[in-house]
Write a protein that holds these residues in place. Structure first.
Motif, PDB file in Angstrom:
ATOM      1  N   SER A 542       0.814  -1.213   0.000  1.00 28.54           N
ATOM      2  CA  SER A 542       0.000   0.000   0.000  1.00 28.54           C
ATOM      3  C   SER A 542       0.846   1.260   0.000  1.00 28.54           C
ATOM      4  N   LYS A 543       2.025   1.194   0.615  1.00 27.97           N
ATOM      5  CA  LYS A 543       2.846   2.394   0.698  1.00 27.97           C
ATOM      6  C   LYS A 543       4.312   2.018   0.710  1.00 27.97           C
ATOM      7  N   VAL A 544       5.095   2.692  -0.111  1.00 26.79           N
ATOM      8  CA  VAL A 544       6.551   2.549  -0.122  1.00 26.79           C
ATOM      9  C   VAL A 544       7.141   3.909   0.192  1.00 26.79           C
ATOM     10  N   SER A 545       8.012   3.950   1.167  1.00 30.36           N
ATOM     11  CA  SER A 545       8.646   5.217   1.540  1.00 30.36           C
ATOM     12  C   SER A 545      10.112   5.196   1.115  1.00 30.36           C
ATOM     13  N   VAL A 546      10.711   6.361   1.094  1.00 30.09           N
ATOM     14  CA  VAL A 546      12.128   6.466   0.776  1.00 30.09           C
ATOM     15  C   VAL A 546      12.953   5.640   1.757  1.00 30.09           C
ATOM     16  N   ARG A 547      12.444   5.519   2.959  1.00 29.76           N
ATOM     17  CA  ARG A 547      13.122   4.725   3.988  1.00 29.76           C
ATOM     18  C   ARG A 547      13.240   3.250   3.587  1.00 29.76           C
ATOM     19  N   ASP A 548      12.347   2.781   2.715  1.00 30.06           N
ATOM     20  CA  ASP A 548      12.302   1.364   2.355  1.00 30.06           C
ATOM     21  C   ASP A 548      13.255   0.989   1.220  1.00 30.06           C
ATOM     22  N   ILE A 549      13.743   1.962   0.485  1.00 29.51           N
ATOM     23  CA  ILE A 549      14.420   1.618  -0.771  1.00 29.51           C
ATOM     24  C   ILE A 549      15.820   2.221  -0.863  1.00 29.51           C
ATOM     25  N   LYS A 550      16.611   1.610  -1.740  1.00 33.29           N
ATOM     26  CA  LYS A 550      17.904   2.150  -2.170  1.00 33.29           C
ATOM     27  C   LYS A 550      17.974   2.023  -3.689  1.00 33.29           C
ATOM     28  N   VAL A 551      18.673   2.944  -4.311  1.00 31.02           N
ATOM     29  CA  VAL A 551      19.058   2.793  -5.714  1.00 31.02           C
ATOM     30  C   VAL A 551      20.574   2.701  -5.736  1.00 31.02           C
ATOM     31  N   THR A 552      21.082   1.554  -6.175  1.00 28.26           N
ATOM     32  CA  THR A 552      22.531   1.346  -6.190  1.00 28.26           C
ATOM     33  C   THR A 552      23.002   1.068  -7.605  1.00 28.26           C
ATOM     34  N   MET A 553      24.208   1.476  -7.907  1.00 24.67           N
ATOM     35  CA  MET A 553      24.811   1.183  -9.205  1.00 24.67           C
ATOM     36  C   MET A 553      26.163   0.516  -8.977  1.00 24.67           C
ATOM     37  N   TYR A 554      26.407  -0.530  -9.764  1.00 21.82           N
ATOM     38  CA  TYR A 554      27.537  -1.425  -9.529  1.00 21.82           C
ATOM     39  C   TYR A 554      28.414  -1.493 -10.770  1.00 21.82           C
TER      40      TYR A 554
END
Length: 621
Positions: A542-554
């Motif tokens: 129902s809800k995704v917050s910035v606290r829940d995610i990362k964007v990583t580049m490898y």
């Protein structure tokens, strides 16, 4: 993309034909370099390097073992190290120990060197002088001429399709044994050096289903056997060291080399009676300088001014480079939407290795040979601090010849290797079959987690790589001077496995995020917005917050002999997250310059509560 003119090397190189004069008059080595040889004549056995010979493990010895629950000599994380003030991440509590899958019985060649290519094939190659491989070139193909003009019609390099499992033989002319490599801006592999006819070669292979090697011999300024190749901020390369090559040189991204080598007193000084400084650990830092580690010492080096900026404290306890082959990587580089390349905390991790005398004691020709325990400690240095000091703690087990891989989540995987002896043919025993997960943000004993072990010894000449689906491809291991499958303790290994780390726990795969590739950006521009659209697996969140995610580049590395060259994981700053029609739209800020992310190809992952998506390829220019 701005390319720094290649003429810089021509301007400084004439000064270096007289190294001593260059050091005195032009400050080539800098004022803060300590001229201290690790050996001084054959009668002083490694006296310059304490290496544990005197039992000195360093001043952190009384706090070194995190397994007791203490913090060891490591950093106590402060809030600025995390994304949120309370230092807590909203991640799933995963207890899964990982799993192994056999994916191929015969890779054709033993995997001494590995590189993931941007078209989703794994380049695998070996030496050309170890005799016949297990894969013949197709009938009628051009064969390589060897001694007495006899034809060598065996493949010594292959492309392995990571999705279909197909193996395609390649043609390679000069010997790439113990070479170095890195991806170029356009996604080709550029490999430098090797053995004998390949020692001064530059060879390239482009990322396509029909591409093959292009080889240019005798263009490097010095023989590069066991050298390290580092990608600089403009996409060019510096090739450093190698057996009896106490120097370095520059190679452009298109493979052009000027054939001139620059003397390095540091590489010279760090060679002891058994070398222990080959395949030096070299990391490009966010300030544009290079961190160079050899044996037990390290420096900060300016590659454009050819100058040692400073020398860091010695990492006590033993030797860390070939044949005392430890492991090293940069810890994840964490950015935010306002980060520039001058205020990024940067940490280097060095683990494992051996006593400096372990190689000669392990000589298989000696009846009374001794296989010493590998080193068990990890050292961590905040190289961005003005006056950093090594902080140390113990791994769960000793390890030499292991691989160290950055995972999409920010954790580090330690895999492969042995617990006794050193690198080199038949110089080691007691395979370390259990991978270890190292979580740099955790405290004390929680930092290390022992994972499910393989049943296949992966020792000398074994390799591994992170795949886009998050699994680890593991191959190789040949402790013998030819391909041997019978009558030896550790036969030549041709099988390929894939290891699933804890974040691939089957119980949580319905939460795995899915990047909508066709609706997301596939190119980045420095210091600009980068947009991804994604969904959360097979469940309705129902809800995704910035606290829940990362964007990583490898940055997929070139891996050989326990060192993954040019590996880095960058966590991007998130500037916006919105949901539209069940699809999440995230905007992240691209790295500010090539100092943090050298131009070229990367895998981008979306991580939801500790579980990464399948990565997508992007190019940053």
């Amino acid at each position: 993309m701005a390319i720094v003119p290649f003429v810089r090397s021509f301007l400084v190189l004439p000064l270096l034909f007289v190294p001593a004069l260059a050091q005195i008059r032009f400050g080539f080595l800098g004022d803060r370099f300590t001229h201290e040889k690790l050996i001084d004549g054959l009668n002083k056995l490694f006296e310059g390097n304490d290496g544990g010979l005197k039992g000195d493990a360093g001043k952190y010895q009384d706090r070194v073992d995190s397994l007791t629950g203490g913090i060891g000599g490591f950093i106590v994380p402060d809030p600025s190290f995390f994304d949120f003030p309370d230092g807590q991440k909203n991640e799933f509590a995963l207890s899964y120990g990982g799993d192994w899958e056999m994916v191929l019985d015969n890779s054709g060649v033993s995997a001494m060197h590995m590189q993931l290519m941007p078209h989703n094939e794994a380049l695998i190659f070996d030496s050309t002088v170890l005799g016949p491989s297990m894969l013949a070139l197709p009938h009628g193909d051009r064969c390589r001429a060897v001694k007495d003009n006899r034809p060598d019609c065996w493949a010594h390099a292959v492309m392995y399709d990571i999705e279909t499992g197909a193996v395609r033989p390649l043609h390679i002319d000069t010997d790439p044994w113990c070479s170095s490599g890195a991806l170029t801006v356009n996604g080709s592999l550029l490999s430098t050096g090797g053995f004998m006819d390949g020692a001064k070669s530059v060879r390239t292979i482009a990322p396509c289903k029909t591409c093959d090697w292009k080889d240019t011999p005798n263009v490097l300024g010095s023989a590069r056997w066991y050298a390290t190749q580092v990608r600089l901020e403009d996409g060019s390369f510096m090739v450093i060291g190698g057996r009896r090559s106490y120097n370095y040189e520059l190679v452009l991204s298109d493979g052009r080399a000027n054939g001139l080598a620059m003397y390095s007193a540091f590489i010279d000084e760090t060679s002891d009676l058994d070398e222990n400084n080959l395949y030096p650990f070299v990391h490009l830092l966010p300030d544009g300088n290079l961190f160079i580690f050899a044996n037990s010492r390290s420096i900060l080096f300016n590659p454009f001014r050819n100058r040692v900026v400073k020398e860091f404290p010695r990492l006590l306890g033993g030797s860390r480079n070939y044949p005392a082959s430890g492991m090293s990587t940069l810890l994840p580089i964490r950015l935010n939407g306002k980060t520039n390349d001058h205020n990024v905390q940067t940490q280097v991790l060095v683990c494992g290795g051996a006593s400096p005398k372990a190689y000669r004691l392990a000589d298989p020709e000696k009846k009374d040979r001794i296989l010493m325990d590998a080193l068990k400690d990890c050292g961590r240095l905040v190289v961005s601090d003005p006056n950093p000091k090594w902080m140390r703690e113990n791994m769960p087990s000793p390890r030499i010849m292991g691989d160290m891989l950055n995972l999409p989540t920010g954790d580090i995987l330690i895999i492969n290797g042995a617990q006794k002896g050193t690198a080199a043919w038949n110089h080691a025993a007691e395979p370390n079959n259990h991978p270890v997960l190292f979580s740099p943000e955790k405290i004390g004993k929680d930092r290390f987690k022992v994972l499910k072990g393989s049943t296949i010894p992966r020792m000398y000449h074994s390799t591994s790589m992170l795949l886009p689906d998050g699994r680890i491809l593991v191959g190789g291991s040949n402790t013998n001077p030819t391909y041997k499958f019978e009558g030896v303790e550790y036969p030549t290994e041709m099988r390929l496995e894939k290891f699933s780390p804890p974040y691939l726990d089957p119980l949580y795969q319905h939460y795995r995020p899915q990047i909508l590739k066709e609706q997301s950006d596939n190119r980045m521009t420095f210091n600009s917005d980068f947009r991804i659209k994604f969904r959360i697996g097979a469940v309705l969140v129902s809800k995704v917050s910035v606290r829940d995610i990362k964007v990583t580049m490898y940055s997929p590395p070139f891996t050989t002999h326990g060192y993954s060259m040019n590996q880095r994981l960058i966590q991007l700053g998130i500037t916006e997250l919105v949901c539209q029609g069940g699809v999440q739209h995230v905007t992240a800020r691209a790295p500010p310059s090539g100092r943090i992310a050298p131009p070229g190809y990367y895998l981008v992952f979306l991580v939801y509560r500790g579980i990464p998506s399948v990565g997508i390829w992007i190019q940053i220019l």
